[in-house]
Design a protein around this motif. Structure first.
Motif, PDB file in Angstrom:
ATOM      1  N   UNK A  16       4.479   9.774  -9.912  1.00 33.78           N
ATOM      2  CA  UNK A  16       3.778  10.000 -11.182  1.00 33.78           C
ATOM      3  C   UNK A  16       3.184  11.403 -11.254  1.00 33.78           C
ATOM      4  N   UNK A  17       2.845  11.982 -10.108  1.00 29.88           N
ATOM      5  CA  UNK A  17       2.235  13.315 -10.079  1.00 29.88           C
ATOM      6  C   UNK A  17       3.208  14.388  -9.607  1.00 29.88           C
ATOM      7  N   UNK A  18       4.511  14.145  -9.747  1.00 29.52           N
ATOM      8  CA  UNK A  18       5.517  15.086  -9.263  1.00 29.52           C
ATOM      9  C   UNK A  18       5.440  16.444  -9.955  1.00 29.52           C
ATOM     10  N   UNK A  19       4.915  16.500 -11.170  1.00 27.21           N
ATOM     11  CA  UNK A  19       4.816  17.764 -11.901  1.00 27.21           C
ATOM     12  C   UNK A  19       3.394  18.297 -11.986  1.00 27.21           C
ATOM     13  N   UNK A  20       2.455  17.656 -11.323  1.00 28.02           N
ATOM     14  CA  UNK A  20       1.065  18.091 -11.372  1.00 28.02           C
ATOM     15  C   UNK A  20       0.855  19.281 -10.434  1.00 28.02           C
ATOM     16  N   UNK A  21       0.415  20.407 -10.968  1.00 27.19           N
ATOM     17  CA  UNK A  21       0.195  21.567 -10.104  1.00 27.19           C
ATOM     18  C   UNK A  21      -0.892  21.289  -9.054  1.00 27.19           C
ATOM     19  N   UNK A  22      -0.592  21.679  -7.818  1.00 24.99           N
ATOM     20  CA  UNK A  22      -1.561  21.537  -6.740  1.00 24.99           C
ATOM     21  C   UNK A  22      -1.642  20.151  -6.118  1.00 24.99           C
ATOM     22  N   UNK A  23      -0.859  19.195  -6.600  1.00 24.84           N
ATOM     23  CA  UNK A  23      -0.916  17.835  -6.061  1.00 24.84           C
ATOM     24  C   UNK A  23      -0.243  17.797  -4.698  1.00 24.84           C
ATOM     25  N   UNK A  24      -0.883  17.164  -3.734  1.00 26.38           N
ATOM     26  CA  UNK A  24      -0.338  17.006  -2.385  1.00 26.38           C
ATOM     27  C   UNK A  24       0.174  15.580  -2.227  1.00 26.38           C
ATOM     28  N   UNK A  25       1.386  15.447  -1.726  1.00 29.23           N
ATOM     29  CA  UNK A  25       2.005  14.128  -1.533  1.00 29.23           C
ATOM     30  C   UNK A  25       1.195  13.310  -0.539  1.00 29.23           C
ATOM     31  N   UNK A  67       6.346  22.824  -0.153  1.00 28.35           N
ATOM     32  CA  UNK A  67       5.482  23.044  -1.309  1.00 28.35           C
ATOM     33  C   UNK A  67       6.182  23.934  -2.335  1.00 28.35           C
ATOM     34  N   UNK A  68       6.123  23.513  -3.595  1.00 30.14           N
ATOM     35  CA  UNK A  68       6.723  24.306  -4.668  1.00 30.14           C
ATOM     36  C   UNK A  68       5.787  25.471  -5.022  1.00 30.14           C
ATOM     37  N   UNK A  69       6.258  26.404  -5.835  1.00 29.01           N
ATOM     38  CA  UNK A  69       5.411  27.555  -6.201  1.00 29.01           C
ATOM     39  C   UNK A  69       4.101  27.170  -6.904  1.00 29.01           C
ATOM     40  N   UNK A  70       4.066  26.034  -7.583  1.00 25.50           N
ATOM     41  CA  UNK A  70       2.830  25.641  -8.261  1.00 25.50           C
ATOM     42  C   UNK A  70       1.893  24.857  -7.340  1.00 25.50           C
ATOM     43  N   UNK A  71       2.248  24.718  -6.047  1.00 23.17           N
ATOM     44  CA  UNK A  71       1.382  24.048  -5.090  1.00 23.17           C
ATOM     45  C   UNK A  71       1.626  22.567  -4.934  1.00 23.17           C
ATOM     46  N   UNK A  72       2.605  22.031  -5.647  1.00 25.14           N
ATOM     47  CA  UNK A  72       2.921  20.604  -5.563  1.00 25.14           C
ATOM     48  C   UNK A  72       3.839  20.363  -4.363  1.00 25.14           C
ATOM     49  N   UNK A  73       3.536  19.342  -3.570  1.00 23.72           N
ATOM     50  CA  UNK A  73       4.346  19.076  -2.369  1.00 23.72           C
ATOM     51  C   UNK A  73       5.177  17.799  -2.476  1.00 23.72           C
ATOM     52  N   UNK A  74       5.382  17.269  -3.684  1.00 25.39           N
ATOM     53  CA  UNK A  74       6.156  16.040  -3.871  1.00 25.39           C
ATOM     54  C   UNK A  74       7.636  16.384  -3.991  1.00 25.39           C
ATOM     55  N   UNK A  75       8.456  15.715  -3.184  1.00 24.20           N
ATOM     56  CA  UNK A  75       9.911  15.815  -3.278  1.00 24.20           C
ATOM     57  C   UNK A  75      10.416  14.462  -3.773  1.00 24.20           C
ATOM     58  N   UNK A 102       0.836  -1.210   0.000  1.00 20.45           N
ATOM     59  CA  UNK A 102       0.000   0.000   0.000  1.00 20.45           C
ATOM     60  C   UNK A 102       0.866   1.253   0.000  1.00 20.45           C
ATOM     61  N   UNK A 103       1.924   1.230   0.789  1.00 19.94           N
ATOM     62  CA  UNK A 103       2.811   2.387   0.848  1.00 19.94           C
ATOM     63  C   UNK A 103       3.552   2.577  -0.475  1.00 19.94           C
ATOM     64  N   UNK A 104       3.956   1.467  -1.110  1.00 17.34           N
ATOM     65  CA  UNK A 104       4.616   1.555  -2.420  1.00 17.34           C
ATOM     66  C   UNK A 104       3.680   2.163  -3.449  1.00 17.34           C
ATOM     67  N   UNK A 105       2.410   1.816  -3.382  1.00 18.04           N
ATOM     68  CA  UNK A 105       1.425   2.388  -4.292  1.00 18.04           C
ATOM     69  C   UNK A 105       1.307   3.895  -4.097  1.00 18.04           C
ATOM     70  N   UNK A 106       1.310   4.342  -2.846  1.00 23.81           N
ATOM     71  CA  UNK A 106       1.224   5.780  -2.574  1.00 23.81           C
ATOM     72  C   UNK A 106       2.465   6.504  -3.094  1.00 23.81           C
ATOM     73  N   UNK A 107       3.646   5.907  -2.920  1.00 19.11           N
ATOM     74  CA  UNK A 107       4.886   6.527  -3.388  1.00 19.11           C
ATOM     75  C   UNK A 107       4.909   6.612  -4.910  1.00 19.11           C
ATOM     76  N   UNK A 108       4.497   5.544  -5.584  1.00 16.70           N
ATOM     77  CA  UNK A 108       4.485   5.585  -7.051  1.00 16.70           C
ATOM     78  C   UNK A 108       3.485   6.611  -7.570  1.00 16.70           C
ATOM     79  N   UNK A 109       2.373   6.762  -6.874  1.00 21.09           N
ATOM     80  CA  UNK A 109       1.397   7.788  -7.256  1.00 21.09           C
ATOM     81  C   UNK A 109       1.997   9.184  -7.068  1.00 21.09           C
ATOM     82  N   UNK A 110       2.752   9.379  -5.996  1.00 20.77           N
ATOM     83  CA  UNK A 110       3.411  10.667  -5.770  1.00 20.77           C
ATOM     84  C   UNK A 110       4.418  10.968  -6.871  1.00 20.77           C
TER      85      UNK A 110
END
Length: 128
Positions: free
Chosen positions: A30-39, A84-92, A20-28
């Motif tokens: 995959x959405x590393x460049x999506x504006x407004x996405x929260x990790x 959080x990046x300037x576009x609102x994305x919080x994925x590192x 389950x945790x691996x699934x959450x990390x892969x989703x993060x």
């Protein structure tokens, strides 16, 4: 018969938690460049185990009151706004790679517990 042993259930729950945790990390990732996405991440297995272990009723069979069949972990959105990046994305990506290594270690631990327990069972019945 042996799949109902508590050590086997805990090992299985640890492996499911790692998946389950691996699934959450892969989703993060995959959405590393999506504006407004929260990790997202999953609560730690130890926290989940302690929460479930402090229930007032202990069960030994599936028909007992309160028998849930394992530990339940949930995917939660991280609320750390400092990363959080300037576009609102919080994925590192660096944090996600570290989490990936930790998840592999957790999954390997679950497999080791399962294999060791199975080996002990086989030895105890004379087939090891």
């Amino acid at each position: 018969m042996f799949e109902k042993l508590e050590i086997m259930q805990i090992a299985q729950s640890m492996a499911r938690h790692a998946a389950l945790r691996q699934s959450a990390v892969t989703q993060n990732i995959a959405n590393a460049d999506t504006p407004g996405y929260k990790a997202k991440d999953v609560t730690s297995f130890a926290d989940t185990y302690q929460t479930e272990a402090h229930t007032p009723l202990r069960t030994s069979r599936a028909g007992h009151i309160g028998a849930t069949g394992g530990f339940e972990a949930r995917v939660t959105t991280q609320t750390d706004s400092s990363a959080t990046s300037p576009n609102g994305n919080s994925v590192s990506l660096e944090d996600e790679m570290v989490k990936g290594a930790d998840i592999k270690r957790q999954h390997d631990l679950a497999l080791t517990i399962y294999k060791t327990s199975l080996g002990l069972l086989r030895t105890s019945i004379g087939r090891g």
